[in-house]
Design a protein around this motif. Structure first.
Motif, PDB file in Angstrom:
ATOM      1  N   ASP A 547      34.008 -58.145  31.149  1.00  0.00           N
ATOM      2  CA  ASP A 547      34.224 -58.948  29.940  1.00  0.00           C
ATOM      3  C   ASP A 547      32.936 -59.161  29.162  1.00  0.00           C
ATOM      4  N   ARG A 570      34.430 -66.293  35.810  1.00  0.00           N
ATOM      5  CA  ARG A 570      35.031 -66.190  37.127  1.00  0.00           C
ATOM      6  C   ARG A 570      34.086 -65.545  38.136  1.00  0.00           C
ATOM      7  N   ARG A 609      36.508 -54.835  40.975  1.00  0.00           N
ATOM      8  CA  ARG A 609      37.286 -56.060  40.782  1.00  0.00           C
ATOM      9  C   ARG A 609      37.193 -56.541  39.338  1.00  0.00           C
ATOM     10  N   MET A 610      36.002 -56.485  38.769  1.00  0.00           N
ATOM     11  CA  MET A 610      35.834 -56.925  37.379  1.00  0.00           C
ATOM     12  C   MET A 610      36.584 -56.016  36.413  1.00  0.00           C
ATOM     13  N   ARG A 612      39.321 -54.403  37.005  1.00  0.00           N
ATOM     14  CA  ARG A 612      40.745 -54.742  37.088  1.00  0.00           C
ATOM     15  C   ARG A 612      41.039 -56.024  36.334  1.00  0.00           C
ATOM     16  N   GLU A 613      40.213 -57.046  36.531  1.00  0.00           N
ATOM     17  CA  GLU A 613      40.466 -58.328  35.889  1.00  0.00           C
ATOM     18  C   GLU A 613      40.308 -58.245  34.378  1.00  0.00           C
ATOM     19  N   ASP A 615      40.945 -55.598  32.680  1.00  0.00           N
ATOM     20  CA  ASP A 615      41.868 -54.559  32.203  1.00  0.00           C
ATOM     21  C   ASP A 615      41.096 -53.424  31.534  1.00  0.00           C
ATOM     22  N   ALA A 708      32.699 -61.498  34.419  1.00  0.00           N
ATOM     23  CA  ALA A 708      34.149 -61.509  34.203  1.00  0.00           C
ATOM     24  C   ALA A 708      34.582 -62.933  33.917  1.00  0.00           C
ATOM     25  N   ASP A 710      37.178 -65.612  30.941  1.00  0.00           N
ATOM     26  CA  ASP A 710      38.009 -65.791  29.758  1.00  0.00           C
ATOM     27  C   ASP A 710      37.301 -66.736  28.793  1.00  0.00           C
TER      28      ASP A 710
END
Length: 902
Positions: A547, A570, A609-610, A612-613, A615, A708, A710
């Motif tokens: 992100d 996160r 993992r990042m 995937r989170e 996308d 990562a 939001d």
């Protein structure tokens, strides 16, 4: 003699059909005239945006001389050289000269050693240059003291310094310095000159180009190595430089010109690039530095690729319009068949009817073509060289009606109930078209093309493929319909039987081709646009595979924990990237004589993992997922170039690479053409798994962090990164002398937006939008023509069936059953052709220019199936609505009474 009045009366009698022909003519010339203007307008705006993003210094063209020892002639060497500012500009190519926005002249001495009590107090080693720049007093504001003047002979040279420079060098107004002469100088020149600081200034606007000379005026130049001096520049009066020049000190001169986008015409882009190269070759004894040709070439490549794609779209749209003209002419001739048959019966030749049609076309087509050209000329943007194309289109449209008249059959009969067997000549022509389409695709892929040019082979391939696919569909789709018709004959009810029987016997060659062309153009635009968007996602994820990404010099390891405590975050994972590292054979550093590599260390499991989170479309190689605590060489992902070199040297299983002064043993576990966090053109890299690094006395220090989360706050991430850099800088045994530069924060959203904006993307977006909308609209119009072409025959059949008891509901069902196969086959064939075109043409379209160098991959889009189904339903509903409206207008009972074939 042709009576104009009689021609006008016939045009009025068939006003609806001639209005349709005139409208198609107007639209065609409007497209030919207006679309290039729109494209040039978008390209011009894109060029302005592209150049605005270029650093201002890169838009400078700088002529300079080395240190020149003045001649024995008197006068003012500075004033004489300043007069060359206009002379040099006048010698530029006109296309470049129009781009000049601002200009500056500079005269200066080369920096040389300066000493003084204030410098000695801080034990500073400094080289000082003296510079005269006209207009400095207007660009700067005095903070203290005054601007320097030309002191009398024997007095110290007066100099003004930027307040920041003076503060860092411990200087002030009144400081006394001694400046050594910049060597070599003439033997008679004084070896030193006294200097007096008389003023301190601040810039009114630090982005003003007057401050962009090198060395800079507003800051000191840091020494590259220990023991090297700081570099500073002071402002002096031009008269003071003249006096030093007369004394024998050499002076250097520069003439700098800042170029802007307002003076450039997108149509002259290639001439501008050639002009800049010409200036480099013809510098007239001066050194020239310019970097504008690089972004201009980049933008030119994007525009050329966009025009190549637009050529494919334009070919489809214009071919569809040509097909619609043929359909309109055929519809008009069909409605007037009785008139032409009567002319033949009265002794007229076939050319008589064609001459009558030509006279009518000449009364309608030229005014419509001129009107379309004029309306297209009102579109903002620079015009293109399309005058002859518009004239050719008008001539072809005017010739379509007489040619259709000559080709029209004058015979009678129930053609809708006759199963005509195609002639050998027609089958030969159709087979030839299929072979020609295949050869055209093969030749285009093998030969390639020159981007930006209208390539006849390129623009013909989409048309040939669409025509070939339509011919195949036309020959294939009646067979299953006839089978369905036989099955329907055994069932109860007449709607399915009659509808499928009529659909299987329909002669739809030209209408089917036109619909396939239109839908293929729309599908090509949709599929290609989707592929480019997906590739842009991959381009953004290559830069930021999470992100957000924080990049700096060296950041304290505990910054990851600090980042994870920020709102919205996160997880945070460390990254280390170092360029120019050497490969070694063993732990003591035995040279391999191989080139340098970029070393990248990432935490593989955290990166996966990042991704995937967030996308993000990326797969972490298995080699980077190695667990911690392993023994032996680290599994590494390396570029193919490095892997080949290591294989030749016998080091595939064990080699060493340095990072932050530590050597790490690795083995080639996987190869990759590219890897996220590295430049797209990086061909030499080694990627190591951070989590598997062996323990060392000095652990690896992150140079960045992947984040990562939001709703990330970029400013908060920047503050945390800066704090981490400062902690590392000051937390060791030896603290750094200067604070590091601030970290850079890149978010995926911002990076993705930058990839999709600017440059020639506006041109491409317009082409896709116009092509998809235009292809869909023209496809529906072609379906309407198809319905209207057979409206009278269907009207007669429906009239008879209505008298036999066919209900209104059954009548609508019959229409649906008869029209559904043609509409469905047309839309489906067009969609398949439009999907195949990007796959076939992708290697020659140069679409990677719009995806930051990432190769565009055309893939199946599930949304396309839904779009095709929705378009088919819309087209079928539109066809039924047109048929119902036409039947209501003609009134089925009158069709039965007045129909000549009754």
């Amino acid at each position: 003699m042709v009576s104009i009045g009689a021609v006008a009366r016939r045009v009025r009698a068939y006003g609806g059909q001639f209005l349709l022909l005139a409208t198609l003519t107007l639209v065609t010339t409007l497209v030919i005239s207006g679309v290039p203007r729109i494209v040039n307008g978008h390209a011009q705006e894109g060029l302005r945006t592209h150049l605005d993003a270029v650093p201002p210094q890169q838009r400078d063209v700088t002529y300079s001389t080395g240190p020149l020892v003045p001649t024995s002639e008197g006068g003012s060497p500075v004033a004489a050289r300043q007069g060359d500012l206009a002379t040099v500009e006048a010698g530029m190519p006109p296309v470049v000269r129009r781009m000049v926005e601002r200009r500056w002249f500079t005269a200066e001495t080369r920096p040389s050693r300066v000493v003084g009590p204030d410098l000695a107090a801080k034990n500073l080693l400094v080289d000082l240059g003296l510079r005269a720049v006209p207009g400095m007093e207007e660009a700067g504001t005095l903070v203290e003291g005054r601007w320097p003047a030309d002191a009398p002979k024997g007095q110290p040279v007066q100099v003004a310094l930027a307040s920041r420079v003076a503060r860092e060098l411990n200087l002030r107004v009144g400081s006394r310095l001694t400046l050594a002469a910049p060597g070599p100088v003439s033997p008679a020149a004084p070896p030193r000159a006294p200097v007096h600081v008389v003023g301190l200034f601040e810039p009114r606007d630090d982005s003003d180009g007057i401050w962009d000379g090198l060395p800079p005026l507003l800051r000191i130049g840091e020494p590259p190595w220990d023991g090297d001096p700081f570099i500073a520049v002071g402002v002096v009066d031009a008269g003071a430089l003249n006096r030093q020049a007369v004394a024998g000190w050499p002076l250097a001169f520069s003439w700098r010109y800042r170029l802007g986008a307002d003076g450039i015409d997108i149509r002259e882009l290639d001439q501008v690039i050639d002009g800049l190269q010409q200036m480099t070759r013809e510098a007239a004894g001066r050194d020239i530095v310019q970097g504008l040709d690089i972004p201009l070439r980049q933008f030119s490549a994007e525009v050329d690729s966009a025009r190549t794609v637009l050529g494919v779209i334009a070919a489809g749209v214009l071919a569809t319009l040509a097909g619609l003209v043929v359909l309109a002419a055929g519809l008009l001739v069909r409605r007037r068949r009785a008139e032409f048959t009567l002319l033949r019966a009265r002794g007229g030749a076939r050319t008589t009817s064609a001459g009558r049609s030509l006279a009518e076309a000449l009364l309608v087509v030229p005014p419509a073509a001129v009107l379309g050209w004029l309306v297209g000329g009102l579109v903002p943007g620079a015009p293109g060289e399309t005058r002859w194309y518009a004239l050719a289109a008008a001539v072809l449209v005017a010739a379509a009606l007489p040619v259709a008249t000559l080709a029209a059959s004058t015979g009678g009969g129930r053609r809708d109930l006759v199963r005509a067997r195609p002639s050998a000549r027609r089958l030969t022509v159709e087979a030839g078209l299929l072979v020609l389409a295949g050869l055209a695709v093969v030749l285009l892929r093998r030969r390639g093309l020159t981007p930006g040019e209208v390539d006849p082979l390129l623009v013909s391939v989409p048309v040939l493929l669409a025509v070939a696919a339509a011919l195949v569909a036309m020959r294939v789709y009646p067979w299953p319909l006839r089978l369905v018709s036989r099955l329907a004959a055994r069932a109860r009810g007449s709607v399915a039987f009659l509808g499928t029987a009529r659909a299987g016997r329909s002669v739809v060659a030209v209408p089917l081709v036109v619909v396939v062309l239109a839908i293929a153009t729309a599908a090509f635009c949709a599929v290609t646009a989707a592929a480019i968007e997906a590739s842009r996602d991959r381009a953004a994820s290559r830069v930021v595979p999470a992100d957000a990404l924080i990049l700096g010099e060296r950041i304290a390891a505990d910054t990851g924990a600090e980042l994870e405590r920020l709102p919205g975050v996160r997880a945070a994972s460390p990254v280390l990237r170092e360029a120019g590292q050497r490969l070694a054979k063993d732990a003591i550093g035995t040279e391999t004589r191989l080139g340098g590599v970029t070393v990248l260390m990432v935490d593989g499991p955290a990166l996966a993992r990042m991704a995937r989170e967030a996308d993000v479309d990326m797969t972490v190689p298995a080699a980077l997922l190695a667990p911690a605590g392993g023994t032996g060489p680290l599994p590494a992902v390396v570029s193919p170039t490095v892997a080949a070199e290591l294989a030749d040297a016998g080091l595939t299983g064990s080699a060493f690479v340095s990072a932050q002064g530590q050597r790490y043993e690795f083995r080639v576990a996987e190869r990759a053409e590219s890897f996220p966090l590295l430049r797209a053109d990086s061909a030499r890299f080694v990627v190591l798994p951070w989590q598997a690094l062996p323990r060392r006395d000095y652990a690896a220090v992150p140079t960045g962090f992947l984040v990562a989360g939001d709703d990330l706050d970029a400013e908060a991430l920047r503050r945390a990164g800066d704090a981490g850099q400062s902690r590392f800088q000051t937390g060791g045994t030896v603290a750094g002398r200067e604070p590091p530069r601030g970290v850079e924060v890149l978010t995926y959203a911002d990076t993705r937006r930058q990839v999709g904006e600017g440059g020639a993307n506006g041109v491409l977006a317009f082409g896709f939008t116009a092509g998809a909308a235009g292809g869909t609209a023209l496809g529906l119009l072609a379906i309407a023509f198809t319905v209207l072409a057979g409206a009278r025959e269907r009207g007669q059949v429906l009239s008879r069936l209505r008298t036999l008891g066919l209900s209104r509901r059954q009548w609508r069902g019959l229409l649906l059953v008869e029209l559904a196969p043609l509409v469905g086959v047309s839309v489906l064939t067009g969609a398949l052709v439009g999907t195949a075109l990007p796959l076939l043409l992708n290697p020659v379209l140069g679409l990677s220019a719009f995806t930051d160098g990432v190769q565009v991959r055309v893939a199946f889009e599930p949304g396309l199936v839904a779009a095709v189904v929705a378009l088919g339903a819309l087209a079928l509903g539109f066809a039924v609505a047109v048929e119902a409206l036409n039947n209501r207008r003609m009134r089925l009972g009158e069709v039965l009474r007045l129909g000549e074939e009754n």
